[in-house]
Design a protein around this motif. Structure first.
Motif, short mmCIF file in Angstrom:
data_model
loop_
_atom_site.label_atom_id
_atom_site.label_comp_id
_atom_site.label_asym_id
_atom_site.label_seq_id
_atom_site.Cartn_x
_atom_site.Cartn_y
_atom_site.Cartn_z
N GLU A 125 0.79 -1.19 0.12
CA GLU A 125 -0.18 0.01 0.08
C GLU A 125 0.75 1.35 0.09
OE1 GLU A 125 -2.37 -0.04 3.42
OE2 GLU A 125 -3.55 -2.10 2.84
N PRO A 126 0.64 2.11 -0.84
CA PRO A 126 1.40 3.43 -0.87
C PRO A 126 1.23 4.08 0.64
CG PRO A 126 -0.66 3.49 -2.07
CD PRO A 126 -0.60 2.17 -1.67
N THR A 127 2.43 4.34 1.13
CA THR A 127 2.43 5.08 2.39
C THR A 127 2.95 6.49 2.52
OG1 THR A 127 4.58 4.08 2.99
CG2 THR A 127 2.63 2.86 3.50
N GLU A 128 2.55 7.10 3.43
CA GLU A 128 3.08 8.74 3.36
C GLU A 128 4.62 8.39 3.71
OE1 GLU A 128 0.56 11.26 5.31
OE2 GLU A 128 -1.27 10.61 4.73
N PRO A 129 5.28 9.41 3.27
CA PRO A 129 6.71 9.40 3.96
C PRO A 129 6.63 9.96 5.39
CG PRO A 129 5.96 11.46 2.50
CD PRO A 129 5.09 10.44 2.56
N GLU A 130 7.53 9.21 5.88
CA GLU A 130 7.75 9.33 7.48
C GLU A 130 8.03 10.68 7.95
OE1 GLU A 130 9.83 6.61 9.43
OE2 GLU A 130 9.08 4.80 8.31
N GLN A 131 7.45 11.25 9.01
CA GLN A 131 7.59 12.72 9.55
C GLN A 131 8.81 12.40 10.47
OE1 GLN A 131 6.27 15.19 8.45
NE2 GLN A 131 4.51 14.25 7.33
#
Length: 128
Positions: free
Chosen positions: A89-95
């Motif tokens: 699943e496409p995940t958001e880049p880690e903060q």
């Protein structure tokens, strides 16, 4: 005035001896024949009876045999299971994680070390 002794000749002789020795050792190590590994039969007193050329099968205790059978059974049970391919699943880049300087629940330290007074260096002219 005394002339300081130089150690050029002894140092050069030692360096030459080390280099020649290293070369000879490398040649001897490359050209020697390796003996096959041997296993000796030894009696209870520690005397060598002869060379053991028997089969190299390991000897297991009853407990080890049982453990081996259990592992084989587990492996057979795991083989039929097929794993479905995972869909990424496409995940958001880690903060980035922001770590505070002071732990939670604590105030800033009230006692601070006194800063020493640093004076600018002065340059004095030296007269000859």
């Amino acid at each position: 005035m005394k002339k300081k002794p130089t150690y050029k000749t002894p140092v050069s002789i030692c360096a030459i001896a080390l280099v020649v020795g290293a070369i000879i050792l490398a040649i001897l190590m490359e050209t020697r024949q390796m003996a096959p590994p041997r296993k000796y039969e030894v009696d209870m007193s520690g005397e060598v009876i002869g060379i053991d050329n028997g089969p190299k099968t390991p000897v297991f205790t009853k407990e080890e045999i049982e453990e081996k059978e259990v592992k084989e059974e587990k492996q057979q049970e795991e083989k039929p299971k097929e794993v479905a391919p995972k869909v990424e699943e496409p995940t958001e880049p880690e903060q980035p994680v922001i770590v505070p300087d002071v732990p939670e629940g604590q105030a800033e330290p009230s006692v601070k070390a006194p800063m020493p007074e640093i004076k600018k260096p002065t340059i004095d002219k030296i007269e000859y």
